[in-house]
Write a protein that holds these residues in place. Structure first.
Motif, PDB file in Angstrom:
ATOM      1  N   MET A   1       0.836  -1.172   0.000  1.00  0.00           N
ATOM      2  CA  MET A   1       0.000   0.000   0.000  1.00  0.00           C
ATOM      3  C   MET A   1       0.888   1.246   0.000  1.00  0.00           C
ATOM      4  SD  MET A   1      -2.977  -1.383  -0.053  1.00  0.00           S
ATOM      5  CE  MET A   1      -3.984   0.044   0.037  1.00  0.00           C
ATOM      6  N   TYR A   2       0.502   2.208  -0.826  1.00  0.00           N
ATOM      7  CA  TYR A   2       1.293   3.416  -1.002  1.00  0.00           C
ATOM      8  C   TYR A   2       0.450   4.640  -0.660  1.00  0.00           C
ATOM      9  CZ  TYR A   2       4.110   0.047  -3.479  1.00  0.00           C
ATOM     10  OH  TYR A   2       4.848  -1.063  -3.791  1.00  0.00           O
ATOM     11  N   CYS A   3       0.931   5.429   0.288  1.00  0.00           N
ATOM     12  CA  CYS A   3       0.199   6.620   0.716  1.00  0.00           C
ATOM     13  C   CYS A   3       0.514   7.764  -0.248  1.00  0.00           C
ATOM     14  CB  CYS A   3       0.603   6.996   2.138  1.00  0.00           C
ATOM     15  SG  CYS A   3      -0.393   8.316   2.860  1.00  0.00           S
ATOM     16  N   TYR A   4      -0.541   8.456  -0.676  1.00  0.00           N
ATOM     17  CA  TYR A   4      -0.344   9.551  -1.623  1.00  0.00           C
ATOM     18  C   TYR A   4      -1.020  10.852  -1.209  1.00  0.00           C
ATOM     19  CZ  TYR A   4      -5.017   8.324  -3.298  1.00  0.00           C
ATOM     20  OH  TYR A   4      -6.361   8.064  -3.381  1.00  0.00           O
ATOM     21  N   GLY A   5      -1.692  10.874  -0.073  1.00  0.00           N
ATOM     22  CA  GLY A   5      -2.321  12.114   0.353  1.00  0.00           C
ATOM     23  C   GLY A   5      -3.250  11.922   1.524  1.00  0.00           C
ATOM     24  N   THR A   6      -3.987  12.979   1.825  1.00  0.00           N
ATOM     25  CA  THR A   6      -4.969  12.945   2.901  1.00  0.00           C
ATOM     26  C   THR A   6      -6.233  13.654   2.440  1.00  0.00           C
ATOM     27  OG1 THR A   6      -4.332  15.056   3.920  1.00  0.00           O
ATOM     28  CG2 THR A   6      -3.146  13.091   4.657  1.00  0.00           C
ATOM     29  N   ILE A   7      -7.310  13.376   3.144  1.00  0.00           N
ATOM     30  CA  ILE A   7      -8.556  14.104   2.928  1.00  0.00           C
ATOM     31  C   ILE A   7      -9.114  14.475   4.302  1.00  0.00           C
ATOM     32  CG2 ILE A   7      -9.149  13.032   0.720  1.00  0.00           C
ATOM     33  CD1 ILE A   7     -11.165  11.273   2.316  1.00  0.00           C
ATOM     34  N   MET A   8      -9.868  15.535   4.332  1.00  0.00           N
ATOM     35  CA  MET A   8     -10.563  15.921   5.559  1.00  0.00           C
ATOM     36  C   MET A   8     -12.000  15.435   5.441  1.00  0.00           C
ATOM     37  SD  MET A   8      -8.696  17.310   7.824  1.00  0.00           S
ATOM     38  CE  MET A   8      -9.752  18.230   8.925  1.00  0.00           C
ATOM     39  N   ASN A   9     -12.404  14.640   6.398  1.00  0.00           N
ATOM     40  CA  ASN A   9     -13.779  14.151   6.434  1.00  0.00           C
ATOM     41  C   ASN A   9     -14.707  15.291   6.866  1.00  0.00           C
ATOM     42  OD1 ASN A   9     -13.400  11.290   5.824  1.00  0.00           O
ATOM     43  ND2 ASN A   9     -12.195  11.296   7.697  1.00  0.00           N
ATOM     44  N   PRO A  10     -15.976  15.211   6.485  1.00  0.00           N
ATOM     45  CA  PRO A  10     -16.932  16.240   6.899  1.00  0.00           C
ATOM     46  C   PRO A  10     -17.059  16.290   8.422  1.00  0.00           C
ATOM     47  CG  PRO A  10     -17.901  14.743   5.275  1.00  0.00           C
ATOM     48  CD  PRO A  10     -16.578  14.171   5.666  1.00  0.00           C
ATOM     49  N   VAL A  11     -17.526  17.419   8.901  1.00  0.00           N
ATOM     50  CA  VAL A  11     -17.752  17.591  10.334  1.00  0.00           C
ATOM     51  C   VAL A  11     -18.649  16.457  10.828  1.00  0.00           C
ATOM     52  CG1 VAL A  11     -18.773  19.083  12.092  1.00  0.00           C
ATOM     53  CG2 VAL A  11     -17.463  20.081  10.211  1.00  0.00           C
ATOM     54  N   GLY A  12     -18.257  15.855  11.932  1.00  0.00           N
ATOM     55  CA  GLY A  12     -19.017  14.742  12.502  1.00  0.00           C
ATOM     56  C   GLY A  12     -18.547  13.371  12.028  1.00  0.00           C
ATOM     57  N   LYS A  13     -17.643  13.327  11.071  1.00  0.00           N
ATOM     58  CA  LYS A  13     -17.093  12.060  10.561  1.00  0.00           C
ATOM     59  C   LYS A  13     -15.621  11.982  10.929  1.00  0.00           C
ATOM     60  CE  LYS A  13     -20.807  10.910   8.240  1.00  0.00           C
ATOM     61  NZ  LYS A  13     -21.557   9.700   8.405  1.00  0.00           N
ATOM     62  N   GLN A  14     -15.142  10.768  11.186  1.00  0.00           N
ATOM     63  CA  GLN A  14     -13.746  10.559  11.535  1.00  0.00           C
ATOM     64  C   GLN A  14     -13.157   9.433  10.701  1.00  0.00           C
ATOM     65  OE1 GLN A  14     -13.432   9.824  15.727  1.00  0.00           O
ATOM     66  NE2 GLN A  14     -13.986  11.903  16.270  1.00  0.00           N
ATOM     67  N   ARG A  15     -11.829   9.407  10.628  1.00  0.00           N
ATOM     68  CA  ARG A  15     -11.177   8.308   9.902  1.00  0.00           C
ATOM     69  C   ARG A  15     -11.438   7.017  10.671  1.00  0.00           C
ATOM     70  NH1 ARG A  15      -6.640  11.010  11.663  1.00  0.00           N
ATOM     71  NH2 ARG A  15      -5.954  10.066  13.591  1.00  0.00           N
ATOM     72  N   SER A  16     -11.367   5.921   9.963  1.00  0.00           N
ATOM     73  CA  SER A  16     -11.629   4.619  10.575  1.00  0.00           C
ATOM     74  C   SER A  16     -10.425   4.165  11.399  1.00  0.00           C
ATOM     75  CB  SER A  16     -11.909   3.584   9.484  1.00  0.00           C
ATOM     76  OG  SER A  16     -10.726   3.313   8.758  1.00  0.00           O
ATOM     77  N   PRO A  17     -10.667   3.310  12.376  1.00  0.00           N
ATOM     78  CA  PRO A  17      -9.548   2.733  13.124  1.00  0.00           C
ATOM     79  C   PRO A  17      -8.587   1.976  12.186  1.00  0.00           C
ATOM     80  CG  PRO A  17     -11.593   2.344  14.303  1.00  0.00           C
ATOM     81  CD  PRO A  17     -11.962   2.921  12.947  1.00  0.00           C
ATOM     82  N   PHE A  18      -9.129   1.339  11.154  1.00  0.00           N
ATOM     83  CA  PHE A  18      -8.287   0.624  10.188  1.00  0.00           C
ATOM     84  C   PHE A  18      -7.332   1.593   9.489  1.00  0.00           C
ATOM     85  CE2 PHE A  18      -7.549  -0.918   5.837  1.00  0.00           C
ATOM     86  CZ  PHE A  18      -6.901  -2.104   6.118  1.00  0.00           C
ATOM     87  N   ASN A  19      -7.837   2.756   9.076  1.00  0.00           N
ATOM     88  CA  ASN A  19      -7.005   3.755   8.406  1.00  0.00           C
ATOM     89  C   ASN A  19      -5.924   4.263   9.359  1.00  0.00           C
ATOM     90  OD1 ASN A  19      -6.691   6.908   7.485  1.00  0.00           O
ATOM     91  ND2 ASN A  19      -7.010   5.546   5.735  1.00  0.00           N
ATOM     92  N   SER A  20      -6.279   4.487  10.608  1.00  0.00           N
ATOM     93  CA  SER A  20      -5.296   4.925  11.607  1.00  0.00           C
ATOM     94  C   SER A  20      -4.212   3.868  11.802  1.00  0.00           C
ATOM     95  CB  SER A  20      -5.974   5.193  12.952  1.00  0.00           C
ATOM     96  OG  SER A  20      -6.788   6.325  12.898  1.00  0.00           O
ATOM     97  N   ASP A  21      -4.633   2.621  12.007  1.00  0.00           N
ATOM     98  CA  ASP A  21      -3.670   1.548  12.258  1.00  0.00           C
ATOM     99  C   ASP A  21      -2.744   1.329  11.069  1.00  0.00           C
ATOM    100  OD1 ASP A  21      -4.802   1.218  14.737  1.00  0.00           O
ATOM    101  OD2 ASP A  21      -5.960  -0.572  14.191  1.00  0.00           O
ATOM    102  N   LYS A  22      -3.299   1.372   9.860  1.00  0.00           N
ATOM    103  CA  LYS A  22      -2.485   1.180   8.654  1.00  0.00           C
ATOM    104  C   LYS A  22      -1.439   2.286   8.545  1.00  0.00           C
ATOM    105  CE  LYS A  22      -4.786   1.529   4.881  1.00  0.00           C
ATOM    106  NZ  LYS A  22      -5.554   1.333   3.649  1.00  0.00           N
ATOM    107  N   THR A  23      -1.843   3.514   8.826  1.00  0.00           N
ATOM    108  CA  THR A  23      -0.910   4.629   8.709  1.00  0.00           C
ATOM    109  C   THR A  23       0.143   4.579   9.807  1.00  0.00           C
ATOM    110  OG1 THR A  23      -2.671   5.923   7.686  1.00  0.00           O
ATOM    111  CG2 THR A  23      -0.735   7.134   8.458  1.00  0.00           C
ATOM    112  N   LYS A  24      -0.242   4.190  11.002  1.00  0.00           N
ATOM    113  CA  LYS A  24       0.739   4.035  12.080  1.00  0.00           C
ATOM    114  C   LYS A  24       1.783   2.990  11.693  1.00  0.00           C
ATOM    115  CE  LYS A  24      -2.491   5.083  15.788  1.00  0.00           C
ATOM    116  NZ  LYS A  24      -3.261   4.466  16.893  1.00  0.00           N
TER     117      LYS A  24
END
Length: 64
Positions: A1-24
């Motif tokens: 998996m290759y990281c190429y950027g980020t996005i800001m989720n709408p107010v009230g939405k958060q990144r998933s725990p899976f996305n956090s763990d993968k990035t960590k």
């Protein structure tokens, strides 16, 4: 998996725990710099040509 950027989720939405763990796991330093905001999700691709350095990803935040 290759990281190429980020996005800001709408107010009230958060990144998933899976996305956090993968990035960590794959981009620890990038997560330390940008992961403090739970609305920011990290974008991944299977295409190695899309991968960006931490500096490129951080620089592109200002363009969004």
């Amino acid at each position: 998996m290759y990281c190429y950027g980020t996005i800001m989720n709408p107010v009230g939405k958060q990144r998933s725990p899976f996305n956090s763990d993968k990035t960590k796991l794959y981009r620890h330093v990038l997560f330390q710099k940008l992961g403090i905001d739970p609305r920011r999700s990290f974008c991944y691709s299977n295409d190695s040509q899309k991968e960006k350095s931490d500096a490129e990803i951080i620089a592109n935040i200002n363009k969004q």
